[in-house]
Design an enzyme around this catalytic site. Structure first.
Site, PDB file in Angstrom:
ATOM      1  N   CYS A   8       0.848  -1.204   0.000  1.00  0.00           N
ATOM      2  CA  CYS A   8       0.000   0.000   0.000  1.00  0.00           C
ATOM      3  C   CYS A   8       0.879   1.247   0.000  1.00  0.00           C
ATOM      4  CB  CYS A   8      -0.929  -0.012   1.220  1.00  0.00           C
ATOM      5  SG  CYS A   8      -1.836   1.518   1.479  1.00  0.00           S
ATOM      6  N   CYS A  11      -0.020   4.055   2.373  1.00  0.00           N
ATOM      7  CA  CYS A  11       0.333   3.682   3.752  1.00  0.00           C
ATOM      8  C   CYS A  11       1.779   4.033   4.047  1.00  0.00           C
ATOM      9  CB  CYS A  11       0.139   2.185   3.979  1.00  0.00           C
ATOM     10  SG  CYS A  11      -1.536   1.586   3.741  1.00  0.00           S
TER      11      CYS A  11
END
Length: 289
Positions: free
Chosen positions: A36, A39
């Site tokens: 991700c 993230c």
């Protein structure tokens, strides 16, 4: 475990301990995954904030791929996902990438409520100041009075109201507004000193506008004295000091040298080390010697 004690990697073994600790300190659960990209971009911001807040909250990092049961327990459906838990309850959550400013604003009410409230109050004061400058003084006054009715201990709000009333020439209202607070508080202390200037005047309740009109034509010593003190009491310090300096220059012996005393009293109303006070002290000494 991270190097920072406020940053913890969450596992099945420590999740219950973290939830229990949230009864005393907010715990921010950061659900992330190595694939991700948002993230990974947000991680340094969260770690930076955890360091800045110095133990006011715990950053609990949850690898959603490795800790699927915990992610399911929190109802995580997308990444990144932030869950803020305090006093054993989920109090707020955010999904998706966030800017540093958004993260600060989201965290502040729970993690540092005093600072968040102070910032809100400063924003309110700035809005009121802008309204006054834009000519909407009546609305600004109403907003301040309403706030003080609900929260009479907001001394910064009272100080701004007193300042506004003085600027409008409503000295009696300003004094009564100040008198509603008996205790000595820092925000109101300068106004008490300024009102003390008015106690030096004997009789007469002329407005600044009336006095200004008189001293523009043929300034009598009494008018210069009254104008100087009234202007300083209203916060127009430079105007007041100029009038008192003129009194000292042209009538140094008036009322046993009252101009010098008045100048010193106005200096006492200014903050310590104020450059205006230093400048006018030098001018005063020039006329004295």
């Amino acid at each position: 475990m991270q190097d920072n004690a406020s940053i913890i990697d969450v596992t099945e073994q420590n999740i219950q301990q973290l939830l229990e600790s949230s009864r005393q300190i907010p715990v921010l659960f950061d659900f992330w995954a190595s694939w991700c990209q948002p993230c990974l971009q947000m991680a340094p911001l969260l770690e930076k904030l955890a360091g800045e807040y110095q133990g006011k909250f715990v950053l609990a990092k949850v690898n959603a791929d490795e800790q699927q049961n915990i992610a399911a327990q929190f109802g995580v459906r997308s990444l990144p996902s932030l869950k803020l838990v305090y006093q054993g309850q989920l109090v707020s959550e955010l999904d998706g990438a966030q800017t540093e400013g958004a993260l600060r604003g989201w965290l502040a009410p729970v993690v540092d409520p005093d600072a968040a409230q102070a910032e809100q109050e400063e924003q309110f004061l700035e809005q009121v100041r802008q309204a006054i400058e834009a000519g909407h003084g009546a609305q600004a006054e109403q907003a301040l009075r309403q706030t003080l009715q609900e929260q009479p201990d907001k001394h910064a709000f009272r100080a701004l109201l007193v300042e506004y009333l003085l600027g409008e020439g409503r000295v009696d209202e300003a004094q009564s507004t100040l008198a509603e607070v008996v205790e000595d508080v820092e925000e109101l202390r300068p106004f008490r000193a300024r009102f003390a200037l008015l106690d030096k005047l004997e009789g007469g309740n002329e407005t600044l506008r009336d006095l200004a009109a008189r001293i523009d034509n043929d300034p009598a010593p009494a008018d210069l004295h009254a104008y100087g003190l009234r202007a300083a009491a209203a916060g127009q310090f430079e105007t007041g000091l100029e009038a008192l300096l003129t009194l000292l220059r042209d009538h140094p012996d008036y009322q046993d040298g009252v101009a010098r005393k008045a100048l010193l009293e106005v200096f006492d109303c200014l903050p310590k080390g104020d450059p205006m006070a230093s400048r006018y002290r030098r001018k005063m000494f020039t006329y004295l010697h």
